[in-house]
Design a protein around this motif. Structure first.
Motif, PDB file in Angstrom:
ATOM      1  N   ALA A 147       6.164 108.120  32.654  1.00  0.00           N
ATOM      2  CA  ALA A 147       6.181 107.733  34.061  1.00  0.00           C
ATOM      3  C   ALA A 147       7.514 108.050  34.726  1.00  0.00           C
ATOM      4  N   GLU A 148       8.590 108.151  33.944  1.00  0.00           N
ATOM      5  CA  GLU A 148       9.915 108.366  34.514  1.00  0.00           C
ATOM      6  C   GLU A 148      10.329 109.838  34.541  1.00  0.00           C
ATOM      7  N   HIS A 149       9.742 110.629  33.722  1.00  0.00           N
ATOM      8  CA  HIS A 149      10.203 112.008  33.537  1.00  0.00           C
ATOM      9  C   HIS A 149       9.054 113.000  33.739  1.00  0.00           C
ATOM     10  N   PRO A 150       9.454 114.260  33.999  1.00  0.00           N
ATOM     11  CA  PRO A 150      10.813 114.813  34.089  1.00  0.00           C
ATOM     12  C   PRO A 150      11.535 114.367  35.359  1.00  0.00           C
ATOM     13  N   ARG A 151      12.873 114.307  35.258  1.00  0.00           N
ATOM     14  CA  ARG A 151      13.707 113.932  36.396  1.00  0.00           C
ATOM     15  C   ARG A 151      14.890 114.901  36.470  1.00  0.00           C
ATOM     16  N   VAL A 152      15.175 115.364  37.697  1.00  0.00           N
ATOM     17  CA  VAL A 152      16.276 116.311  37.942  1.00  0.00           C
ATOM     18  C   VAL A 152      17.240 115.671  38.926  1.00  0.00           C
ATOM     19  N   GLU A 153      18.525 115.727  38.601  1.00  0.00           N
ATOM     20  CA  GLU A 153      19.572 115.220  39.489  1.00  0.00           C
ATOM     21  C   GLU A 153      20.594 116.330  39.742  1.00  0.00           C
ATOM     22  N   TRP A 154      20.929 116.498  41.003  1.00  0.00           N
ATOM     23  CA  TRP A 154      21.959 117.468  41.399  1.00  0.00           C
ATOM     24  C   TRP A 154      23.088 116.682  42.056  1.00  0.00           C
ATOM     25  N   THR A 155      24.272 116.693  41.429  1.00  0.00           N
ATOM     26  CA  THR A 155      25.408 115.890  41.873  1.00  0.00           C
ATOM     27  C   THR A 155      26.572 116.803  42.219  1.00  0.00           C
ATOM     28  N   GLY A 156      27.147 116.569  43.397  1.00  0.00           N
ATOM     29  CA  GLY A 156      28.289 117.372  43.820  1.00  0.00           C
ATOM     30  C   GLY A 156      28.955 116.769  45.036  1.00  0.00           C
ATOM     31  N   GLU A 157      29.611 117.614  45.820  1.00  0.00           N
ATOM     32  CA  GLU A 157      30.314 117.142  47.008  1.00  0.00           C
ATOM     33  C   GLU A 157      29.350 116.560  48.036  1.00  0.00           C
ATOM     34  N   HIS A 158      28.107 116.968  47.988  1.00  0.00           N
ATOM     35  CA  HIS A 158      27.100 116.472  48.934  1.00  0.00           C
ATOM     36  C   HIS A 158      26.621 115.070  48.574  1.00  0.00           C
ATOM     37  N   GLY A 159      26.924 114.626  47.366  1.00  0.00           N
ATOM     38  CA  GLY A 159      26.411 113.354  46.877  1.00  0.00           C
ATOM     39  C   GLY A 159      25.459 113.572  45.715  1.00  0.00           C
ATOM     40  N   VAL A 160      24.387 112.809  45.676  1.00  0.00           N
ATOM     41  CA  VAL A 160      23.392 112.924  44.596  1.00  0.00           C
ATOM     42  C   VAL A 160      22.026 113.167  45.224  1.00  0.00           C
ATOM     43  N   GLN A 161      21.342 114.176  44.718  1.00  0.00           N
ATOM     44  CA  GLN A 161      19.979 114.467  45.148  1.00  0.00           C
ATOM     45  C   GLN A 161      19.078 114.450  43.918  1.00  0.00           C
ATOM     46  N   ARG A 162      17.922 113.757  44.038  1.00  0.00           N
ATOM     47  CA  ARG A 162      17.052 113.564  42.877  1.00  0.00           C
ATOM     48  C   ARG A 162      15.649 114.080  43.176  1.00  0.00           C
TER      49      ARG A 162
END
Length: 655
Positions: free
Chosen positions: A242-257
């Motif tokens: 139920a939780e996955h797959p999950r992708v997180e993109w973290t940088g100067e913009h903050g966190v996007q999931r």
């Protein structure tokens, strides 16, 4: 290996897990009766033997197996694969127990014990529910427990197709913006290909200012500029929860999931960081290696597979370098003449001419000076044309047998006229086809450099006076960084693909030089009351003709700095004309001077860091002369005549 649990196992958290697991099997509790403690101790010994006690989930699941099949589950006939799985060094504890559990469930189903298999799974779920609730009681944000097969199968990361980029190149004698091949290669990760630590990409910066300072449309709206890099992610997934797959993109913009099915195919833009604006109005730093915009892409799963090692969590660091391409060209044609004091010293000039004429008529045999005070006499060949009638320019001295390709690009720039030896420099600065203002560059070469040189010569003239020179004068004619220069630079992808850092490509043509004729004159005093007119002279020329192309790791910065800089040592010469005195003491011959005028000029890494700079450095050695004196009564003697102290005359740079 001992089957006994550690000494503190009965009082450890593992004991609590064992007791809770046993409560999921009430019928087993009844059968064990007073032997429950012995059973739990044997089960925990098996957990310790297979290195499971450090993982609560793995410990709980293996204890469930012990309750269902016995504490000797691994040694039972037909369960030989279980021992191999539990000893597999490639697998984490949670992976080993998960695959052992899947194997046991499969065996039960093959033996026709589907009811037993369902019961095993139900009791396991009950025990895991208890553990999850216990964790949430201590931490409301605790991650869900890994229970089922859920792991990354394959990952493909590539840059989305974009319009072709262009870079400045010298081709057939002309500079132009030409398309460049796309060297970007996809990154593929699976069980046989490990994820790289870094992925390097080229992308456009969000926007650019025009020559008047007003913003131009963002790069992706301007057809002459590169488009922003768009990243495409494709995932293949094994199992799921139920939780996955999950992708997180973290940088100067903050966190996007992103989570669930939407992560199977992702496409998003990654902006690049632009070069910081130069506070001195230069618009950019030459050959500046702008650091990338760094972000992290993380793909999360439970990290459990039915067989074989899992890929687990993947974290890739994305480095986006600006795709901006730069072109800089400068034509600097300036002859500077300086005379101190302004207007000259007429009395000293007349006295020097009289002394020179007296020496020649007396047959003194002394070498005639390079030039006398008012500019007449014999000129050194190296500067004769330039200093005589002004018809020759440094461009004549720098001219190749064939025309420099840089001249074709700059063909619209006029040659300096003989009647105007000092002309304004001409400069061109382009960024991806956009012309930028260059007034600061022109002012640096046409104003700051001559002013710094004049200040240095003023210091030299004052030092000459401080050593005792009377009626001192200075004359200098110089050309510094005279000629033409063209250079282009920008990031280029590595031929090895996106997993290798890109290269700051640079291409340039340099046809420049430094030239100087300097003269100091004044009356100096010797011991015994002798006086003479002294003249210090130095002249020289140093040229740089280089074409550089760096489109791979070599040449390195050290080699480039050596190739793009000049160094010289121009020796001083001294002339003495004795002046008649009442006592008859005269200054005679002297030994050659050992000091020199040392200098360096060209292109080098900025001392403050971040790019390269043009520079000129000039310094004078300490000068003194061994002079022979003739006394009519006492004969010959020697003395040391101080002339100039060691000093730095010029330390100028721009970039």
């Amino acid at each position: 290996m001992s089957d006994a649990p550690p000494p503190d196992a009965l009082d450890s958290p593992a004991r609590i897990l064992a007791e809770q697991t046993l409560r999921q099997w009430p019928s087993l509790q009844q059968r064990l009766g007073t032997r429950q403690n012995e059973f739990l101790q044997s089960a925990l010994a098996q957990c310790a033997r297979h290195r499971l006690l450090d993982d609560e989930t793995a410990t709980l699941r293996f204890l469930t197996l012990c309750c269902a099949l016995g504490t000797d589950v691994v040694e039972q006939p037909g369960h030989e694969p279980l021992a191999e799985l539990l000893a597999d060094p490639r697998l984490r504890a949670a992976e080993r127990v998960h695959q052992v559990m899947r194997h046991c469930v499969g065996l039960l189903q093959q033996q026709g014990g589907s009811t037993d298999a369902r019961l095993l799974l139900q009791r396991e779920a009950g025990a895991l529910d208890w553990l999850a609730q216990r964790r949430r009681a201590h931490d409301a944000d605790a991650a869900p427990l890994a229970r089922s097969s859920c792991d990354l199968d394959a990952l493909t990361l590539r840059r989305a197709p974009t319009a072709s980029r262009a870079e400045y190149r010298l081709q057939e004698g002309r500079w132009a913006r030409l398309p460049v091949a796309d060297l970007s290669l996809p990154v593929h990760v699976d069980r046989h290909h490990r994820a790289p630590r870094q992925v390097h990409l080229l992308g456009a910066v969000p926007g650019v200012e025009g020559p008047d300072g007003t913003p131009i449309a963002p790069g992706w709206l301007d057809r002459s500029r590169p488009e922003p890099v768009r990243l495409q992610l494709r995932l293949g997934w094994h199992g799921g929860c139920a939780e996955h797959p999950r992708v997180e993109w973290t940088g100067e913009h903050g966190v996007q999931r992103w989570q669930g099915r939407e992560v199977q195919q992702l496409d998003w833009a990654l902006p690049a960081r632009d070069a910081p604006a130069a506070a001195d109005g230069l618009q950019t730093r030459l050959l500046h290696e702008v650091p990338p915009t760094i972000s992290q892409l993380r793909i999360d799963g439970c990290g459990l597979r039915d067989e074989g090692p899992s890929l687990g969590r993947q974290a890739l660091h994305l480095h986006v370098h600006p795709a901006t391409q730069w072109l800089f060209a400068l034509q600097h044609q300036a002859v500077r003449e300086i005379q101190l004091p302004a207007g000259g010293n007429r009395a000293a000039q007349a006295e020097a001419r009289t002394a020179a004429a007296r020496a020649r008529s007396a047959g003194a045999g002394a070498a005639s000076p390079i030039t006398d005070i008012d500019g007449r006499g014999t000129l050194p060949p190296v500067l004769h044309d330039a200093l005589d009638d002004g018809t020759a320019t440094l461009s004549d001295a720098l001219r190749h047998e064939r025309h420099s390709p840089a001249l074709h690009m700059l063909r619209r720039w006029p040659q300096p006229q003989a009647e105007a030896p000092t002309t304004a420099s001409l400069c061109l600065l382009e960024r991806d086809g956009q012309m930028l203002p260059t007034q600061a560059w022109v002012q640096a070469f046409d104003q700051a450099l001559p002013q710094a040189m004049q200040a240095g010569l003023q210091l030299l003239w004052q030092s000459w006076q401080s050593q005792g020179a009377r009626q001192a004068s200075l004359r200098c004619r110089h050309r510094l960084l005279q000629g033409r220069q063209v250079m282009a630079w920008g990031w280029r992808e590595s031929p090895a693909g996106n997993t290798t850092p890109p290269l700051l490509r640079c291409h340039g043509e340099f046809d420049i030089g430094c030239e100087m004729a300097l003269q100091l004159q004044g009356e100096v005093a010797h011991g015994g009351g002798a006086r003479s007119v002294a003249m210090l002279q130095v002249e020289g020329r140093s040229l740089l003709r280089e074409t550089i192309l760096r489109d791979r790791d070599s040449p390195d910065h050290t080699t480039l700095a050596q190739r793009l800089s000049l160094r010289w040592r121009w020796p001083w010469r001294l002339q003495l004309w004795p002046l008649a005195q009442a006592g008859g003491m005269l200054a005679g011959s002297h030994a050659p001077l050992e000091g020199a005028l040392r200098g360096a000029a060209g292109l080098r890494p900025r001392r403050q860091g971040g790019g390269w700079e043009w520079f000129v450095h000039l310094e004078c050695d300490a000068l003194s002369a061994r002079v022979r004196l003739q006394d009519p009564l006492l004969g010959w003697s020697e003395e040391t005549l101080p002339l100039l102290p060691a000093q730095t005359l010029l330390d100028w740079s721009v970039g």
